[in-house]
Design a protein around this motif. Structure first.
Motif, PDB file in Angstrom:
ATOM      1  N   PHE A  12      47.988  38.544  27.940  1.00 35.29           N
ATOM      2  CA  PHE A  12      47.088  37.455  28.308  1.00 35.29           C
ATOM      3  C   PHE A  12      47.660  36.636  29.471  1.00 35.29           C
ATOM      4  O   PHE A  12      46.944  36.288  30.404  1.00 35.29           O
ATOM      5  CB  PHE A  12      46.843  36.559  27.090  1.00 35.29           C
ATOM      6  N   THR A  13      48.954  36.373  29.432  1.00 38.59           N
ATOM      7  CA  THR A  13      49.591  35.577  30.479  1.00 38.59           C
ATOM      8  C   THR A  13      49.666  36.345  31.797  1.00 38.59           C
ATOM      9  O   THR A  13      49.275  35.828  32.846  1.00 38.59           O
ATOM     10  CB  THR A  13      51.005  35.157  30.038  1.00 38.59           C
ATOM     11  N   GLY A  15      48.065  39.192  32.785  1.00 37.05           N
ATOM     12  CA  GLY A  15      46.751  39.551  33.306  1.00 37.05           C
ATOM     13  C   GLY A  15      45.980  38.342  33.805  1.00 37.05           C
ATOM     14  O   GLY A  15      45.310  38.393  34.835  1.00 37.05           O
ATOM     15  N   GLY A  16      46.080  37.231  33.063  1.00 35.91           N
ATOM     16  CA  GLY A  16      45.396  36.009  33.486  1.00 35.91           C
ATOM     17  C   GLY A  16      45.946  35.456  34.781  1.00 35.91           C
ATOM     18  O   GLY A  16      45.202  34.995  35.648  1.00 35.91           O
ATOM     19  N   TRP A  19      44.716  37.696  37.585  1.00 31.77           N
ATOM     20  CA  TRP A  19      43.308  37.425  37.872  1.00 31.77           C
ATOM     21  C   TRP A  19      43.144  36.104  38.609  1.00 31.77           C
ATOM     22  O   TRP A  19      42.379  36.009  39.567  1.00 31.77           O
ATOM     23  CB  TRP A  19      42.488  37.401  36.584  1.00 31.77           C
ATOM     24  N   PHE A  61      42.251  43.271  36.197  1.00 34.27           N
ATOM     25  CA  PHE A  61      43.064  42.275  35.508  1.00 34.27           C
ATOM     26  C   PHE A  61      42.247  41.504  34.478  1.00 34.27           C
ATOM     27  O   PHE A  61      42.721  41.214  33.381  1.00 34.27           O
ATOM     28  CB  PHE A  61      43.671  41.273  36.497  1.00 34.27           C
ATOM     29  N   THR A  65      43.066  41.717  30.536  1.00 31.89           N
ATOM     30  CA  THR A  65      43.419  40.505  29.806  1.00 31.89           C
ATOM     31  C   THR A  65      42.585  40.366  28.547  1.00 31.89           C
ATOM     32  O   THR A  65      43.125  40.125  27.452  1.00 31.89           O
ATOM     33  CB  THR A  65      43.216  39.275  30.711  1.00 31.89           C
ATOM     34  N   ALA A  69      44.443  41.486  24.954  1.00 30.72           N
ATOM     35  CA  ALA A  69      44.733  40.409  23.998  1.00 30.72           C
ATOM     36  C   ALA A  69      43.959  40.609  22.700  1.00 30.72           C
ATOM     37  O   ALA A  69      44.513  40.445  21.603  1.00 30.72           O
ATOM     38  CB  ALA A  69      44.403  39.053  24.621  1.00 30.72           C
TER      39      ALA A  69
END
Length: 90
Positions: A12-13, A15-16, A19, A61, A65, A69
């Motif tokens: 999550f971190t 990929g976020g 993005w 991405f 994400t 996740a």
């Protein structure tokens, strides 16, 4: 469970962040507008191959994400719980 949580958080971190960086480059026309990061992508006719790859990578991405996740936070724990219930019931 902590192992799945930290893997999901890492996805999550990372990929976020990927993005957000690419969305800042390709979706923010001006910082005075209210549509930062969510405005439609507007590539000009002079867009290079790297611009096209950046937009494709931005979408990749985003979905990595979300799906990554949810896989580690929801899908894997549900499958493990279902396995335990099935094995205990037999």
């Amino acid at each position: 469970m902590a192992d799945e949580f930290i893997k999901g958080l890492g996805i999550f971190t990372a990929g976020g962040l990927g993005w957000m960086v690419l969305a800042g480059w390709y979706r923010t026309e001006s910082f005075e507008s209210s549509q930062q990061l969510v405005a439609p992508v507007s590539l000009s006719d002079s867009a290079t191959m790297f611009d096209t790859m950046g937009v494709l990578l931005m979408d990749t991405f985003f979905w990595f994400t979300i799906i990554g996740a949810l896989t580690f936070w929801v899908l894997i724990p549900v499958v493990r719980q279902a396995r335990e219930v099935i094995q205990d019931g037999s």
